[in-house]
Enzyme design. Structure first.
Site, PDB file in Angstrom:
ATOM      1  N   LEU A  31       0.839  -1.202   0.000  1.00 44.94           N
ATOM      2  CA  LEU A  31       0.000   0.000   0.000  1.00 44.94           C
ATOM      3  C   LEU A  31       0.872   1.248   0.000  1.00 44.94           C
ATOM      4  O   LEU A  31       0.592   2.222  -0.723  1.00 44.94           O
ATOM      5  CB  LEU A  31      -0.948  -0.029   1.195  1.00 44.94           C
ATOM      6  CG  LEU A  31      -2.041   1.053   1.328  1.00 44.94           C
ATOM      7  CD1 LEU A  31      -1.524   2.327   1.952  1.00 44.94           C
ATOM      8  CD2 LEU A  31      -2.702   1.349  -0.018  1.00 44.94           C
ATOM      9  N   ASN A  32       1.946   1.236   0.808  1.00 42.36           N
ATOM     10  CA  ASN A  32       2.872   2.371   0.794  1.00 42.36           C
ATOM     11  C   ASN A  32       3.435   2.588  -0.604  1.00 42.36           C
ATOM     12  O   ASN A  32       3.516   3.725  -1.095  1.00 42.36           O
ATOM     13  CB  ASN A  32       4.024   2.119   1.769  1.00 42.36           C
ATOM     14  CG  ASN A  32       3.568   1.954   3.202  1.00 42.36           C
ATOM     15  OD1 ASN A  32       2.531   2.477   3.602  1.00 42.36           O
ATOM     16  ND2 ASN A  32       4.338   1.213   3.980  1.00 42.36           N
ATOM     17  N   TYR A  84      -1.368  -3.618  13.523  1.00 43.52           N
ATOM     18  CA  TYR A  84       0.008  -3.824  13.978  1.00 43.52           C
ATOM     19  C   TYR A  84       0.505  -2.591  14.714  1.00 43.52           C
ATOM     20  O   TYR A  84       0.002  -1.471  14.508  1.00 43.52           O
ATOM     21  CB  TYR A  84       0.949  -4.168  12.820  1.00 43.52           C
ATOM     22  CG  TYR A  84       1.265  -3.041  11.854  1.00 43.52           C
ATOM     23  CD1 TYR A  84       2.490  -2.383  11.900  1.00 43.52           C
ATOM     24  CD2 TYR A  84       0.362  -2.662  10.873  1.00 43.52           C
ATOM     25  CE1 TYR A  84       2.798  -1.381  11.002  1.00 43.52           C
ATOM     26  CE2 TYR A  84       0.652  -1.664   9.974  1.00 43.52           C
ATOM     27  CZ  TYR A  84       1.876  -1.017  10.032  1.00 43.52           C
ATOM     28  OH  TYR A  84       2.169  -0.012   9.144  1.00 43.52           O
ATOM     29  N   TYR A  98       2.065  -7.827  15.461  1.00 44.99           N
ATOM     30  CA  TYR A  98       0.903  -7.985  14.604  1.00 44.99           C
ATOM     31  C   TYR A  98      -0.272  -8.656  15.315  1.00 44.99           C
ATOM     32  O   TYR A  98      -0.091  -9.569  16.124  1.00 44.99           O
ATOM     33  CB  TYR A  98       1.268  -8.852  13.387  1.00 44.99           C
ATOM     34  CG  TYR A  98       2.290  -8.235  12.468  1.00 44.99           C
ATOM     35  CD1 TYR A  98       1.907  -7.330  11.482  1.00 44.99           C
ATOM     36  CD2 TYR A  98       3.633  -8.563  12.578  1.00 44.99           C
ATOM     37  CE1 TYR A  98       2.846  -6.771  10.628  1.00 44.99           C
ATOM     38  CE2 TYR A  98       4.579  -8.006  11.729  1.00 44.99           C
ATOM     39  CZ  TYR A  98       4.181  -7.113  10.756  1.00 44.99           C
ATOM     40  OH  TYR A  98       5.120  -6.565   9.918  1.00 44.99           O
ATOM     41  N   ASN A 164      10.390  -8.325   0.569  1.00 42.11           N
ATOM     42  CA  ASN A 164      10.064  -8.076   1.978  1.00 42.11           C
ATOM     43  C   ASN A 164       9.771  -9.375   2.721  1.00 42.11           C
ATOM     44  O   ASN A 164       8.777 -10.037   2.462  1.00 42.11           O
ATOM     45  CB  ASN A 164       8.832  -7.169   2.077  1.00 42.11           C
ATOM     46  CG  ASN A 164       9.198  -5.707   2.051  1.00 42.11           C
ATOM     47  OD1 ASN A 164      10.367  -5.361   2.020  1.00 42.11           O
ATOM     48  ND2 ASN A 164       8.197  -4.840   2.037  1.00 42.11           N
ATOM     49  N   ARG A 166       9.191 -11.184   6.414  1.00 42.83           N
ATOM     50  CA  ARG A 166       8.921 -11.079   7.837  1.00 42.83           C
ATOM     51  C   ARG A 166       8.775 -12.500   8.382  1.00 42.83           C
ATOM     52  O   ARG A 166       7.816 -13.204   8.033  1.00 42.83           O
ATOM     53  CB  ARG A 166       7.636 -10.281   8.103  1.00 42.83           C
ATOM     54  CG  ARG A 166       7.688  -8.835   7.607  1.00 42.83           C
ATOM     55  CD  ARG A 166       8.626  -7.973   8.415  1.00 42.83           C
ATOM     56  NE  ARG A 166       8.589  -6.590   7.961  1.00 42.83           N
ATOM     57  CZ  ARG A 166       9.383  -6.078   7.027  1.00 42.83           C
ATOM     58  NH1 ARG A 166      10.272  -6.848   6.441  1.00 42.83           N
ATOM     59  NH2 ARG A 166       9.279  -4.811   6.676  1.00 42.83           N
ATOM     60  N   ALA A 252      11.057   2.828   3.916  1.00 38.80           N
ATOM     61  CA  ALA A 252      12.223   3.179   3.099  1.00 38.80           C
ATOM     62  C   ALA A 252      12.293   2.285   1.860  1.00 38.80           C
ATOM     63  O   ALA A 252      12.449   2.767   0.727  1.00 38.80           O
ATOM     64  CB  ALA A 252      13.502   3.046   3.928  1.00 38.80           C
ATOM     65  N   ASP A 254       9.825   0.430   0.612  1.00 39.32           N
ATOM     66  CA  ASP A 254       8.596   0.564  -0.172  1.00 39.32           C
ATOM     67  C   ASP A 254       8.678   1.778  -1.096  1.00 39.32           C
ATOM     68  O   ASP A 254       8.258   1.727  -2.258  1.00 39.32           O
ATOM     69  CB  ASP A 254       7.391   0.718   0.749  1.00 39.32           C
ATOM     70  CG  ASP A 254       7.301  -0.386   1.796  1.00 39.32           C
ATOM     71  OD1 ASP A 254       7.808  -1.488   1.537  1.00 39.32           O
ATOM     72  OD2 ASP A 254       6.738  -0.127   2.876  1.00 39.32           O
TER      73      ASP A 254
END
Length: 309
Positions: A31-32, A84, A98, A164, A166, A252, A254
């Site tokens: 989304l960013n 989150y 989260y 990304n 996680r 950063a 994104d």
């Protein structure tokens, strides 16, 4: 006009305010990127599932205000967005916590509307997604998406993948490795980082990490403020310009992805696109939160996009 579909999840974000106060906003990696793409003049739709609650309504209104298309957002009755919290240390580095197991976005690939949604991906010039996106779905749903992405590349649609990673989203790291390998074979552009790839594939030299990725175009962000680009088999290193005080490193990567892709869509060569990515990321880390004020955007960013060659 070039169009991009960004697939992922937006969550309610809680960040530290004054004292014990928390500030509520919204965020999510893809989304960013979608918001920064829109600010850079790219036509972008966000693809996700949301609930029928007031928070979901606020999200959609804010995306529309940023120029992000919402026609492909599926609303799920009785569901809510995930949530989150971020804690940021004195160096600006973040830790995430989260609450998202029952979020509407996790159902995106298992809904009655899913078939039509996936069929529509071939109408876009590019599909952008991340490792976090892929961690949301069941193994069957994820494979369904990967098969569609493989298919749309036979037409006009390119695929861009941000690595990304996680660990919280991947209970089994072996499953993550396999999914990432599949995406490396599918994607036209891979936007990676040593921070993402080292936990997956071990502490290896940057050349070995980038060598694992089959895509024609790879950007590997390093631990130092620089990146290595491999384009058509040739490696280039692009250093970032020094920035002032680092306030918050949220988004950063994104924002780098958004500026890089936007520049490539305008026909800029990869090195120039990487410099654009560094400039926007440098501005973003000087502000608190994922989305910086519009007047803090680097000058010269709003340019029409054309299909990337």
């Amino acid at each position: 006009m070039t169009t991009i579909a960004c697939i992922g999840e937006c969550m309610i974000e809680l960040s530290q305010g004054t004292g014990s106060q928390l500030i509520r906003s919204y965020g999510g990696d893809t989304l960013n990127t979608a918001i920064y793409l829109a600010r850079l003049g790219v036509s972008v739709d966000y693809i996700t599932a949301l609930g029928d609650d007031p928070f979901s309504e606020e999200m959609i209104d804010s995306w529309k205000g940023e120029g992000v298309g919402t026609a492909q957002v599926i609303r799920v009755k009785g569901k809510l967005p995930g949530l989150y919290a971020i804690r940021t240390n004195e160096a600006g580095e973040r830790s995430f916590y989260y609450w998202r197991d029952n979020a509407a976005a996790r159902m995106l690939l298992d809904l009655p509307e899913t078939g039509d949604l996936l069929a529509a991906l071939s109408d876009y010039d590019m599909v952008y997604l991340s490792g976090i996106t892929l961690s949301l779905y069941s193994a069957d749903g994820r494979q369904r998406l990967l098969d569609v992405l493989q298919g749309v590349r036979k037409g006009k649609t390119r695929v861009a993948f941000d690595t990304n990673f996680r660990p919280q989203g991947w209970p089994e790291v072996d499953a993550a490795r396999q999914v990432y390998r599949e995406m490396f074979d599918i994607a036209d552009i891979v936007l990676a980082s040593t921070d993402d790839l080292t936990p997956l594939f071990g502490a290896r030299m940057q050349g070995e990490l980038i060598g694992r990725i089959a895509a024609r175009e790879v950007v590997l962000k390093l631990a130092t403020p620089a990146c290595v680009i491999r384009h058509d088999g040739i490696d280039y290193t692009v250093a970032a310009e020094p920035v002032g005080k680092v306030v918050d490193t949220t988004a950063a990567g994104d924002s780098f992805s958004a500026a890089y892709i936007a520049a490539r869509l305008r026909g800029a060569p990869p090195l120039e696109a990487a410099r654009a990515g560094h400039r926007l990321a440098g501005a973003v880390i000087g502000h608190r939160g994922a989305i910086i004020p519009r007047d803090a955007m680097p000058a010269g960013g709003l340019m029409p996009a054309a299909v990337m060659e």
